[in-house]
Write a protein that holds these residues in place. Sequence first.
Motif, PDB file in Angstrom:
ATOM      1  N   GLU A 263      41.562  54.266  39.721  1.00 33.67           N
ATOM      2  CA  GLU A 263      41.968  54.223  41.124  1.00 33.67           C
ATOM      3  C   GLU A 263      40.764  54.128  42.051  1.00 33.67           C
ATOM      4  OE1 GLU A 263      45.054  56.600  44.107  1.00 33.67           O
ATOM      5  OE2 GLU A 263      44.984  57.068  41.958  1.00 33.67           O
ATOM      6  N   PHE A 264      39.720  54.866  41.739  1.00 40.20           N
ATOM      7  CA  PHE A 264      38.495  54.791  42.539  1.00 40.20           C
ATOM      8  C   PHE A 264      37.926  53.374  42.518  1.00 40.20           C
ATOM      9  CE2 PHE A 264      33.785  54.918  42.181  1.00 40.20           C
ATOM     10  CZ  PHE A 264      33.496  55.180  43.511  1.00 40.20           C
ATOM     11  N   GLN A 265      37.809  52.783  41.343  1.00 40.66           N
ATOM     12  CA  GLN A 265      37.251  51.432  41.229  1.00 40.66           C
ATOM     13  C   GLN A 265      38.124  50.409  41.954  1.00 40.66           C
ATOM     14  OE1 GLN A 265      36.916  50.864  37.000  1.00 40.66           O
ATOM     15  NE2 GLN A 265      35.641  52.685  36.751  1.00 40.66           N
ATOM     16  N   ASN A 266      39.438  50.517  41.811  1.00 44.24           N
ATOM     17  CA  ASN A 266      40.336  49.579  42.490  1.00 44.24           C
ATOM     18  C   ASN A 266      40.208  49.675  44.006  1.00 44.24           C
ATOM     19  OD1 ASN A 266      41.379  48.498  40.133  1.00 44.24           O
ATOM     20  ND2 ASN A 266      43.135  49.873  40.072  1.00 44.24           N
ATOM     21  N   ASP A 267      40.117  50.902  44.525  1.00 46.45           N
ATOM     22  CA  ASP A 267      40.005  51.075  45.973  1.00 46.45           C
ATOM     23  C   ASP A 267      38.678  50.531  46.495  1.00 46.45           C
ATOM     24  OD1 ASP A 267      42.483  52.196  45.970  1.00 46.45           O
ATOM     25  OD2 ASP A 267      41.814  54.269  46.250  1.00 46.45           O
ATOM     26  N   VAL A 268      37.603  50.739  45.731  1.00 46.56           N
ATOM     27  CA  VAL A 268      36.304  50.212  46.143  1.00 46.56           C
ATOM     28  C   VAL A 268      36.343  48.686  46.180  1.00 46.56           C
ATOM     29  CG1 VAL A 268      33.879  49.947  45.485  1.00 46.56           C
ATOM     30  CG2 VAL A 268      34.952  52.187  45.351  1.00 46.56           C
ATOM     31  N   VAL A 269      36.842  48.082  45.126  1.00 51.67           N
ATOM     32  CA  VAL A 269      36.862  46.618  45.050  1.00 51.67           C
ATOM     33  C   VAL A 269      37.694  46.028  46.185  1.00 51.67           C
ATOM     34  CG1 VAL A 269      37.740  44.671  43.686  1.00 51.67           C
ATOM     35  CG2 VAL A 269      36.353  46.435  42.593  1.00 51.67           C
ATOM     36  N   SER A 270      38.854  46.596  46.458  1.00 54.03           N
ATOM     37  CA  SER A 270      39.693  46.065  47.534  1.00 54.03           C
ATOM     38  C   SER A 270      39.017  46.210  48.888  1.00 54.03           C
ATOM     39  CB  SER A 270      41.048  46.764  47.530  1.00 54.03           C
ATOM     40  OG  SER A 270      41.795  46.407  46.379  1.00 54.03           O
ATOM     41  N   SER A 271      38.308  47.316  49.106  1.00 55.79           N
ATOM     42  CA  SER A 271      37.583  47.501  50.367  1.00 55.79           C
ATOM     43  C   SER A 271      36.452  46.500  50.506  1.00 55.79           C
ATOM     44  CB  SER A 271      37.031  48.933  50.448  1.00 55.79           C
ATOM     45  OG  SER A 271      38.076  49.879  50.470  1.00 55.79           O
ATOM     46  N   GLY A 308      40.549  46.008  41.396  1.00 58.85           N
ATOM     47  CA  GLY A 308      41.057  45.766  42.734  1.00 58.85           C
ATOM     48  C   GLY A 308      42.557  45.964  42.748  1.00 58.85           C
ATOM     49  N   ASN A 309      43.092  46.477  43.840  1.00 60.59           N
ATOM     50  CA  ASN A 309      44.532  46.697  43.933  1.00 60.59           C
ATOM     51  C   ASN A 309      45.313  45.396  43.856  1.00 60.59           C
ATOM     52  OD1 ASN A 309      44.392  49.585  44.226  1.00 60.59           O
ATOM     53  ND2 ASN A 309      43.558  49.224  46.269  1.00 60.59           N
TER      54      ASN A 309
END
Length: 753
Positions: A263-271, A308-309
């Motif tokens: 979840e942390f990695q997905n949120d970072v990538v989407s940001s 990423g999300n």
Amino acid sequence: MVKLSKNSCAHFTIPLIVMLLSFNNNASEQPNTDNANLSRYHLSSSALGAGGVTPTVPTNPVQQEDVIDKVTNCNGALDTNIDSTINSLPNCRGTNRFKSKKVTVSSSTTENGQVTPHTLTFLTGQQASFTITANAGYEIASIKGCKGKLLGNTFRTSPKLKRNCDLKVSFSQRNTVATSDSVGSQRTLVALVNFPDNNEKTITLDHLKRLIRDNPNSLNHFLIDNSNGKSWIDAEFLDWTTLEKQSNYYFGPNSTYTRAYTEFQNDVVSSLAAKRDLTNIDRLIIVAKDSYKGSPGCYAYQSKMSRGNHYEYSGYLMVLSGYDMGCNKPGRIAHEYGHTLGFAHSLSYRCTSQPSSLIDKNNSQYCEGNGGAYSHYHDTMGSDYQYPLYSSVWRAMAGWFDEEQVKTVTQDGTYTLRQSSMPSEGVKLLQIPIGFDGRGKPLHYFIELRSAAGNYDKVQFQARRIDYDVIVRNNDISTQNKVTNDLVDYYWFSSVINQHKPFVDKYRGVSFSVLSVTGEGENLSADIKISVPKLALAPSRVTEFKGSSELRKSIAVRNISNENVAISDVEVSGRNATAFSVELNGCGSSVLSPNEACDIVVKRDKNEASYGSLIINASEDEAQAVELFAANIQQSDPYDPNAVLEWQAISKEQAPKLNWSDAKAHCNSIQDYGHTDWRLPHIEELRDAIQRTQPPLFVLELSSGSIQFLFWALTGPAHNPLNAYVVYGNGTSHWMNSSKDDKYHVVCARTVD
């Protein structure tokens, strides 16, 4: 002018000055009436360039930064800056030429790229480095104006550069990308990330650029040196991005694995994707701020990830955090980046006496201690704090050596190995085949020669006070679930081979010894005598007996020599020998012709986790061994979040330090408070007691910053039965998984009925 007698010497002091000045000093000759019976000669001097000669006073002030270029005409010798005439001389005039000691290189570019730094002034004889960065979609087309060499995206001036010059760089539109995942331009995005509840900007973008790209010890220069200019980093940088969620959501006391990683990695990538298109990036480095209760950690993946999300990024991923953990140090950055190139870890086993084989960590007690610690030998994929080059094994795997620089040894003989600490011709890596792993990939002994040379290896050699090291490594035969096998070295192996003593691997049919080490610098080489095995096992380690459905394993024994090999007998030994038996011996008392194979079937006889070894004895004192590992298939109580637990009362002095199997046996054997149902706790139970309870049930502080007070859990990662979870006993939220061979502390629990 100086007058001197026959058979005597005159001395002229030549001062060093910096400015490019030109003058000519001539002293008029005057008669000397003293000692008329001696032969006399008349010497005068002149200076060309920025300098002077005494006697004869220069007409310009003396500076400090120029050097003497040439002294001519009068028969003499230059000692430091003293010109001495020798023996008989006719009248003569000496000419002394000076040159500037410094040179300045400035740079200019066309559009679509830049050169950093723009200008450098340095001493002649030295080399300067300029980083050339092409804009997205462009590449370096030409470099003119200064003598030097382009290595990756770094231009290094020639040490023979004597004059100021202008470095002219042009760029053209890129037609190709990296030729592989480890050769060519590695397009890398480096992004700073923090959180609403912890938005400190503890590292600047300029500092990050220096670490990754813009100084001689940067990651980019390190990659160029390792790859001999075959790989380099095209880096882009994004300043701080603040995520929407609080740091404690990802890394706090109630965090889960999914939150902390996926979840942390997905949120970072989407940001980040909201700021920049990530589709043309090979590698993403996330430099994240710590939370107050936990840390994203320092890690990287050997395989490409989709993150990423909305799956905005697909490529290699690396996370750097924990500023107090040293993740922003050059060595740690290079270590994690190495994982994205497919490199695994380099591990060491500390041996109290000479082991008889690389399998002895399971077969005997020769190599005790916390096995599997990061290697202190020369590989940043081991201990990275001194920032040595990667092992030659990784560099060969990445395609950074030419084909002829890696020699596969298949016949007995003496082989010459060249140092791999700096560029040179010759063989850089010897690899001796010793069988295959459970996936059919070849296993080897590797031998490399490292020295106190080059830009990165000097520090370790200076610390160890040695000039060279012949390093022996092998694939970790216990590694079965990683993209690439770890490398293992044994402290005793290195001490033996560097003392020019032979090493014989009792269970791999291999021996090697150093006959001589000659040369120095880039010409350092070692002659190594090698005897190769006649047999190879497939697999050379039985991966494991998984579950109740896998009770048998088959091992193929193949003759890889050019002569017949007789098999004398087959036996089971090792730590838990009674847990296994030979059900079918297709190799007993047989003679294998070249390339012929036979099969052996091994059966497990016990349900608990067990280690053992299958030994195949052959002619001419050769033996081969394969490690056996059976996963635990005993029924155990699943984790019950509603269970009431009783905990063993301990202090840090009373908590024994054992490997996982012994820890489990320890808890099963104790009878504290009249009970016999003690067990190792599940990881959830440990985290509830140590990390989620206020105050914690156990607070055993780390000693001097070392990872010393970690507690074993009963459970481990489902994908790796060779490992189990350990939890920090210091009141934080940290936990990890580790090899069951490692030794950590034990606290026992029981379920209260």
